[in-house]
Design an enzyme around this catalytic site. Structure first.
Site, PDB file in Angstrom:
ATOM      1  N   GLU A  42       0.863  -1.192   0.000  1.00 32.78           N
ATOM      2  CA  GLU A  42       0.000   0.000   0.000  1.00 32.78           C
ATOM      3  C   GLU A  42       0.889   1.228   0.000  1.00 32.78           C
ATOM      4  O   GLU A  42       2.051   1.156   0.391  1.00 32.78           O
ATOM      5  CB  GLU A  42      -0.851   0.029   1.280  1.00 32.78           C
ATOM      6  CG  GLU A  42      -1.790  -1.136   1.395  1.00 32.78           C
ATOM      7  CD  GLU A  42      -2.366  -1.265   2.807  1.00 32.78           C
ATOM      8  OE1 GLU A  42      -2.312  -0.292   3.575  1.00 32.78           O
ATOM      9  OE2 GLU A  42      -2.848  -2.352   3.114  1.00 32.78           O
ATOM     10  N   LYS A  85       2.191   4.651   1.583  1.00 34.67           N
ATOM     11  CA  LYS A  85       2.251   5.159   2.957  1.00 34.67           C
ATOM     12  C   LYS A  85       1.889   6.643   2.899  1.00 34.67           C
ATOM     13  O   LYS A  85       2.690   7.482   2.481  1.00 34.67           O
ATOM     14  CB  LYS A  85       3.638   4.954   3.556  1.00 34.67           C
ATOM     15  CG  LYS A  85       3.686   5.313   5.025  1.00 34.67           C
ATOM     16  CD  LYS A  85       4.989   4.892   5.657  1.00 34.67           C
ATOM     17  CE  LYS A  85       4.988   5.105   7.161  1.00 34.67           C
ATOM     18  NZ  LYS A  85       4.643   6.437   7.598  1.00 34.67           N
ATOM     19  N   ASP A  90       0.984  10.399   3.852  1.00 39.29           N
ATOM     20  CA  ASP A  90       1.589  11.294   4.828  1.00 39.29           C
ATOM     21  C   ASP A  90       0.518  12.208   5.415  1.00 39.29           C
ATOM     22  O   ASP A  90       0.298  13.320   4.956  1.00 39.29           O
ATOM     23  CB  ASP A  90       2.694  12.114   4.139  1.00 39.29           C
ATOM     24  CG  ASP A  90       3.707  12.598   5.137  1.00 39.29           C
ATOM     25  OD1 ASP A  90       3.586  12.242   6.329  1.00 39.29           O
ATOM     26  OD2 ASP A  90       4.622  13.340   4.734  1.00 39.29           O
ATOM     27  N   TYR A 150      -7.095   1.837   5.624  1.00 39.09           N
ATOM     28  CA  TYR A 150      -6.077   0.841   5.304  1.00 39.09           C
ATOM     29  C   TYR A 150      -5.979  -0.319   6.297  1.00 39.09           C
ATOM     30  O   TYR A 150      -5.127  -1.179   6.168  1.00 39.09           O
ATOM     31  CB  TYR A 150      -4.700   1.470   5.124  1.00 39.09           C
ATOM     32  CG  TYR A 150      -4.245   2.402   6.216  1.00 39.09           C
ATOM     33  CD1 TYR A 150      -4.062   1.968   7.523  1.00 39.09           C
ATOM     34  CD2 TYR A 150      -3.966   3.731   5.912  1.00 39.09           C
ATOM     35  CE1 TYR A 150      -3.629   2.825   8.509  1.00 39.09           C
ATOM     36  CE2 TYR A 150      -3.533   4.602   6.896  1.00 39.09           C
ATOM     37  CZ  TYR A 150      -3.363   4.136   8.191  1.00 39.09           C
ATOM     38  OH  TYR A 150      -2.939   4.988   9.176  1.00 39.09           O
ATOM     39  N   LYS A 188      10.634   3.408   3.628  1.00 40.97           N
ATOM     40  CA  LYS A 188      10.618   4.870   3.554  1.00 40.97           C
ATOM     41  C   LYS A 188      11.295   5.344   2.270  1.00 40.97           C
ATOM     42  O   LYS A 188      12.421   4.955   1.968  1.00 40.97           O
ATOM     43  CB  LYS A 188      11.356   5.473   4.767  1.00 40.97           C
ATOM     44  CG  LYS A 188      10.640   5.262   6.095  1.00 40.97           C
ATOM     45  CD  LYS A 188       9.316   5.971   6.107  1.00 40.97           C
ATOM     46  CE  LYS A 188       9.064   7.046   6.994  1.00 40.97           C
ATOM     47  NZ  LYS A 188       9.262   7.717   8.033  1.00 40.97           N
ATOM     48  N   CYS A 236      24.582  45.166  -8.398  1.00 42.04           N
ATOM     49  CA  CYS A 236      24.613  43.936  -9.194  1.00 42.04           C
ATOM     50  C   CYS A 236      25.982  43.266  -9.030  1.00 42.04           C
ATOM     51  O   CYS A 236      27.012  43.906  -9.256  1.00 42.04           O
ATOM     52  CB  CYS A 236      24.368  44.272 -10.669  1.00 42.04           C
ATOM     53  SG  CYS A 236      24.677  42.882 -11.770  1.00 42.04           S
ATOM     54  N   CYS A 280      27.921  43.497 -12.622  1.00 47.08           N
ATOM     55  CA  CYS A 280      28.423  44.723 -13.252  1.00 47.08           C
ATOM     56  C   CYS A 280      28.602  45.866 -12.259  1.00 47.08           C
ATOM     57  O   CYS A 280      29.135  46.913 -12.611  1.00 47.08           O
ATOM     58  CB  CYS A 280      27.496  45.163 -14.389  1.00 47.08           C
ATOM     59  SG  CYS A 280      25.890  45.745 -13.801  1.00 47.08           S
ATOM     60  N   CYS A 305      18.708  44.091 -12.198  1.00 46.52           N
ATOM     61  CA  CYS A 305      19.829  44.905 -12.646  1.00 46.52           C
ATOM     62  C   CYS A 305      19.321  45.537 -13.937  1.00 46.52           C
ATOM     63  O   CYS A 305      18.961  44.817 -14.875  1.00 46.52           O
ATOM     64  CB  CYS A 305      21.050  44.031 -12.937  1.00 46.52           C
ATOM     65  SG  CYS A 305      22.296  44.907 -13.879  1.00 46.52           S
ATOM     66  N   CYS A 357      24.978  45.166 -18.811  1.00 44.57           N
ATOM     67  CA  CYS A 357      25.510  44.209 -17.823  1.00 44.57           C
ATOM     68  C   CYS A 357      25.921  42.938 -18.584  1.00 44.57           C
ATOM     69  O   CYS A 357      25.119  42.380 -19.336  1.00 44.57           O
ATOM     70  CB  CYS A 357      24.432  43.885 -16.789  1.00 44.57           C
ATOM     71  SG  CYS A 357      24.895  42.555 -15.662  1.00 44.57           S
TER      72      CYS A 357
HETATM   73  S1  IVH Z   1      -0.843   0.377   8.719  1.00 45.33           S
HETATM   74  C1  IVH Z   1      -0.453  -1.608  12.712  1.00 45.33           C
HETATM   75  N1  IVH Z   1      -0.965   1.418   6.344  1.00 45.33           N
HETATM   76  O1  IVH Z   1       2.088   5.309   8.992  1.00 45.33           O
HETATM   77  C2  IVH Z   1      -0.284  -1.002  11.383  1.00 45.33           C
HETATM   78  N2  IVH Z   1      -0.194   2.788   8.123  1.00 45.33           N
HETATM   79  O2  IVH Z   1       4.550   5.135  10.496  1.00 45.33           O
HETATM   80  C3  IVH Z   1      -0.899   0.289  11.337  1.00 45.33           C
HETATM   81  N3  IVH Z   1       0.332   5.085   7.425  1.00 45.33           N
HETATM   82  O3  IVH Z   1       0.575   5.259  12.124  1.00 45.33           O
HETATM   83  C4  IVH Z   1      -0.529   1.120  10.238  1.00 45.33           C
HETATM   84  N4  IVH Z   1      -0.189   4.846   5.312  1.00 45.33           N
HETATM   85  O4  IVH Z   1      -0.408   6.821  10.306  1.00 45.33           O
HETATM   86  C5  IVH Z   1      -0.650   1.620   7.625  1.00 45.33           C
HETATM   87  N5  IVH Z   1      -1.149   2.205   4.178  1.00 45.33           N
HETATM   88  C6  IVH Z   1      -0.854   2.396   5.459  1.00 45.33           C
HETATM   89  C7  IVH Z   1      -0.396   3.656   5.928  1.00 45.33           C
HETATM   90  C8  IVH Z   1      -0.070   3.803   7.263  1.00 45.33           C
HETATM   91  C9  IVH Z   1       0.226   5.666   6.246  1.00 45.33           C
HETATM   92  C10 IVH Z   1       0.803   5.749   8.658  1.00 45.33           C
HETATM   93  C11 IVH Z   1      -0.060   5.532   9.849  1.00 45.33           C
HETATM   94  C12 IVH Z   1       0.865   4.896  10.844  1.00 45.33           C
HETATM   95  C13 IVH Z   1       2.194   5.387  10.387  1.00 45.33           C
HETATM   96  C14 IVH Z   1       3.346   4.581  10.878  1.00 45.33           C
END
Ligand code: IVH
Length: 681
Positions: free
Chosen positions: A117, A119, A121, A228, A317, A411, A414, A429, A434
Site C-alpha cells: 500500500e 504510505k 503522509d 487501510y 521509507k 549587481c 556589473c 539589474c 551588464c
Molecule cells: S498500517 C499496525 N498502512 O504510517 C499497522 N499505516 O509510520 C498500522 N500510514 O501510524 C498502520 N499509510 O499513520 C498503515 N497504508 C498504510 C499507511 C499507514 C500511512 C501511517 C499511519 C501509521 C504510520 C506509521
C-alpha cells in the site's frame, strides 16, 4: 568496550531520548514540528542502534518503546479497543529484504503473498461504526489513548456517516486523514490573498485542521481519508486475507486507495517499491513510503506485534524530501533578463534523491517572510524535478544575535545599482550593458526555438562577448569571422559552418525573431500569435496598444509590454540594424519552418547537455509540436536527459517511446521518432 566509550554512549542515549521526546511532542501534540520527518527518523535510528549495542543502558522510559505522544487536553480522551501501533521502517532494499527474511524465519517459511500500500503522509485515525453508523472517531494519540475528534471527522467528505448494506455490528476502521496537494495549494492561495502566513506542508495542515476546537473550522478545510486497516470487528464475513479485507471495506463504501496491490513474489514487492518511488510526484497527495503487509491474517496473528509495531508489516521509507542543514550564506544571481534572485549556499545535504548545496530563495520578500539568516539551521525541500528550496529556519537552533541578511544594492556582475520597482516582487539589474544580460540575450536569440544558429552555444557567446565582438543581438550579423578564426578551437570548417548558420538564420520567420528578442511576457506562443496577426514587422511596429490587445490571447499587460518594447530607442536601433542585415521580417518566412511535429506531444524531462529545457520546449513549439509538463497516455514521446525521474518511469510504465538527446536531435531534424539503430543479427 572501554568505560569511556560506554559513558559516551550512555550520555548520547540520554540526549537522544530527550530530543526525540521533544520533537515527538511538537509533532503529535502541538502539530508544529521543528524538524523534517527524516531528521526525526535519523534520531530514532541512532538511538535504536545504540540501544542494540548497549542493552544494559536502555532507559525504562526510552521513547523507542512508545508510539507517538500523549493526547492533548483540548479533546476528550478515547481508549482504543486494541492499540494503534506504529510501523517499523526500512530505509533501503537491504533492510526490506532483511524484514522478509525475519518473517520467513519466524514462520518457518515464506508467506505466499504480500499486500503493498502507499504510505500516506497524514495522520492516523480510528473510526468506529456500530450497526453501520459512525459513532466515534479518534486520533492515534499514544497508541492506547487518543483524542475524540468525532465531530471533526464527520466533516470530511470522504468519510461515510453510514455504511452500505452488510455492515457488521461493530467496525473500527483505521486509516489516514490527509490533505491533497491541490487542496493545500488552494488553501494557501486563499490564505496568501488574504495576506495570511502560508501553510508549510499538507501533513501539518491536515493535522492542524483535524484538531481544530471547532468542527466548523475543520469543515472549511478540504480533508480526505484513506482506509487501510481494521481494528475491532464484530460480525461481518469471515476473511482470510488483508487484501480481501480492504476489498470488503471498499464494498461498504469506505475510501480505499487504488494503489493497493497483492503480490506473490518478494522480488515483485521490491520492484514495486521502486516503481512507486519513481511515480510519487504524479499523485495528488503526499506519500513518504510504501507499506508492505503479510496478506494472510492467520500468519499476521502468528507473527504478532512488539509494543510498538506489528511484525507482519514494514514501512519502506522513500528518500526524504525535506532535511535540515546549515545555511552558509546568501548570494544573488543575475538571470539573463537581469532578474536578481537570492539563493542559499548550504552545507551539502542529501535530499530528494540528490545532494543539494544551493537552493533558491525566490526574491527579497521571501527572504524576509521566511526569516532565514546566514548561520541558521534551515529546512531544505527538494521534491522530484522541482528546484530545491529553503522552507524556513529551525528557530530553536538559531544562535543568539544572528543578523538578518540585507538584499544587496549592487549587481554582483556589473556593480550597477539593483532596482526594485514599486509593487513588484522581483529586483532587477537595469544596466542593459551588464555582461550577464548581454550574454543571456544573445544566447536566447541564437537558441533553437528562436533564430536557431547552430554553433552559438553558451561558451562561444561568452567568448565573443568577452572579446568585445558582440554587444547586442544585431552584432551577430556583423560578427568578425576573421577574428573568430584566430581564436583557439576555431578551424576553417567550424568558422565556415558558423557563418553559414548565421546566414541561414536570416530566413527564420517573424515569430521566431520576436521570440528571440526577449520581449518581456512574450513566449513562443505569443510571438507566433503576434506574428501571424500582423504578418510583417513593419505592420507590427505601426500597431497601437489597442491593435495589439485585439490579438487573440493578448491581454493588456502583454500588449503594453510589446508596444513599449517596440518604442524604446535602443530596441528600435537594434531592429533597424537587423533590418539592414537582411533578416526576413515576414510571418511566413521565405523558408517557413516545416511543422514536422504537428500533432505530437513531446515531454522533456531531466537535464539535456546541449540545450536548456525551455529551449527544447521552444524548439518543439517552433516545429508545431506541444510540450506539456506531464506524461499521459496521449504523450507521443518523452525526451529524457540526465537525472530524469518520475516522468521517465511513467513513460516506461505506459510504454511511451523514450528518446535520448541524439534521438531528440533527429526528431527535430526529421519529425520522425527514430527507433534504436538496428542491432546486427
Ligand atoms: S498500517 C499496525 N498502512 O504510517 C499497522 N499505516 O509510520 C498500522 N500510514 O501510524 C498502520 N499509510 O499513520 C498503515 N497504508 C498504510 C499507511 C499507514 C500511512 C501511517 C499511519 C501509521 C504510520 C506509521
Amino acid at each position: 568496550m572501554g568505560r569511556k566509550s560506554t559513558e559516551r554512549a550512555g550520555a548520547r542515549m540520554d540526549e537522544l531520548g530527550a530530543l526525540i521526546r521533544h520533537h515527538d511532542e511538537r509533532y503529535h501534540t502541538l502539530d508544529d514540528p521543528e524538524i523534517p520527518d527524516a531528521d526525526f527518523d535519523a534520531l530514532v535510528v541512532e538511538l535504536r542502534d545504540l540501544e542494540a549495542a548497549h542493552p544494559g543502558l536502555v532507559a525504562a522510559d526510552s521513547p523507542t518503546h512508545r508510539v507517538g505522544s500523549g493526547a492533548s487536553n483540548t479533546f476528550a480522551e478515547v481508549e482504543h479497543g486494541s492499540p494503534m501501533r506504529s510501523l517499523d521502517n526500512a530505509f533501503d532494499m537491504d533492510e526490506l529484504r532483511a524484514w522478509d527474511e525475519r518473517v520467513g524465519r519466524r514462520l518457518g517459511g515464506a508467506p505466499s503473498a504480500w499486500v503493498c500500500e502507499l504510505k500516506f503522509d497524514g495522520l492516523a485515525v480510528s473510526i468506529r461504526y456500530e450497526d453501520g453508523r459512525l459513532v466515534q472517531a479518534a486520533t492515534r494519540g499514544d497508541g492506547r489513548f487518543g483524542e475524540d475528534v468525532t465531530a471533526n471527522v464527520r466533516t470530511i467528505g470522504d468519510v461515510p456517516h453510514s455504511l452500505g448494506p452488510g455492515a457488521p455490528a461493530v467496525l473500527e476502521v483505521r486509516g489516514e486523514v490527509y490533505m491533497s496537494k491541490s487542496a493545500f495549494d488552494e488553501l494557501n492561495r486563499v490564505q496568501e490573498a488574504a495576506g495570511g502566513k502560508a501553510y508549510v506542508n499538507p501533513r501539518n495542515t491536515a493535522a492542524g485542521s483535524l484538531r481544530q476546537k471547532s468542527a466548523t473550522v475543520t469543515a472549511t478545510r478540504d480533508l480526505s481519508f484513506w482506509a487501510y486497516q481494521v481494528g475491532e470487528v464484530v460480525g461481518g464475513p469471515e476473511l482470510a486475507g488483508h487484501h480481501d479485507t480492504l476489498a470488503w471495506l471498499a464494498d461498504l463504501g469506505l475510501p480505499v486507495n487504488d494503489g493497493v496491490v497483492r503480490l506473490t513474489d518478494f522480488d515483485e514487492v521490491v520492484a514495486h517499491v521502486g516503481v512507486v518511488g519513481a511515480a510519487r510526484h504524479d499523485l495528488d497527495y503526499e506519500i513518504d513510503g510504501v507499506v508492505v503487509k503479510v496478506d494472510d491474517l492467520a500468519l499476521q496473528e502468528a507473527l504478532g506485534s512488539t509494543a510498538r509495531a506489528p511484525r507482519w508489516a514494514i514501512a519502506y521509507k522513500l528518500p526524504p524530501e525535506e532535511r535540515t542543514t546549515r545555511l552558509l550564506g546568501i548570494d544573488v544571481s543575475i538571470g539573463p533578463g537581469g532578474q536578481a534572485t537570492p539563493f542559499a549556499r548550504l552545507e551539502p545535504v542529501f535530499v530528494g534523491g540528490s545532494t543539494v548545496a544551493v537552493a533558491t530563495l525566490h526574491n527579497a520578500d521571501q527572504v524576509v517572510r521566511k526569516d532565514v539568516r546566514p548561520g541558521d539551521v534551515v529546512v531544505v525541500r527538494k521534491a522530484g524535478d522541482v528546484i530545491p528550496e529553503v522552507v524556513g529556519p529551525v528557530l530553536s537552533e538559531r544562535p543568539d544575535g544572528l543578523a538578518t541578511w540585507p538584499f544587496p544594492t549592487e549587481c554582483p556582475e556589473c556593480g550597477e545599482a539593483l532596482v526594485r520597482s514599486e509593487g513588484e516582487a522581483a529586483t532587477f539589474c537595469v544596466n542593459h550593458a551588464c555582461p550577464r544580460q548581454v550574454r543571456g540575450r544573445i544566447e536566447h536569440f541564437a537558441s533553437r526555438g528562436a533564430m536557431d544558429i547552430e554553433g552559438f552555444g553558451e561558451q562561444r557567446v561568452d567568448l565573443f562577448v568577452t572579446e568585445g565582438l558582440l554587444v547586442d543581438v544585431a552584432d551577430v550579423y556583423s560578427l568578425d569571422l576573421d577574428r573568430v578564426s584566430g581564436f583557439e578551437g576555431f578551424g576553417e570548417v567550424s568558422v565556415r559552418n558558423l557563418g553559414e548558420a548565421i546566414d541561414r538564420s536570416r530566413q527564420r520567420p517573424l515569430g521566431r525573431l520576436l521570440f528571440g528578442l526577449r520581449i518581456p511576457h512574450v513566449g513562443t506562443t505569443v510571438a507566433d500569435q503576434v506574428a501571424s496577426a500582423f504578418g510583417h514587422l513593419g505592420r507590427l511596429e505601426a500597431a497601437t496598444v489597442h491593435d495589439l490587445e485585439a490579438v487573440e490571447g493578448l491581454g493588456p499587460v502583454i500588449a503594453a509590454s510589446v508596444h513599449g518594447w517596440l518604442r524604446d530607442g535602443g530596441n528600435r536601433d537594434v531592429l533597424a540594424r537587423l533590418r539592414s542585415a537582411g533578416l526576413n521580417l515576414e510571418a511566413g518566412g521565405s523558408q517557413q519552418t516545416e511543422q514536422v511535429l504537428a500533432g505530437m506531444s513531446i515531454v522533456v524531462t531531466g537535464t539535456l547537455a546541449g540545450m536548456g529545457r525551455d529551449e527544447a520546449r521552444a524548439a518543439i513549439a517552433a516545429l508545431g509540436g506541444r510540450s506539456p509538463g506531464s506524461v499521459s497516455a496521449k504523450t507521443t514521446a518523452v525526451v529524457a536527459g540526465d537525472g530524469a525521474g518520475s516522468k521517465l518511469a511513467r513513460a516506461e510504465e505506459l510504454g511511451i517511446p523514450v528518446l535520448d538527446e541524439a534521438a531528440f536531435g533527429r526528431l527535430l531534424a526529421t519529425g520522425e521518432l527514430a527507433g534504436r539503430p538496428d542491432l546486427p543479427g
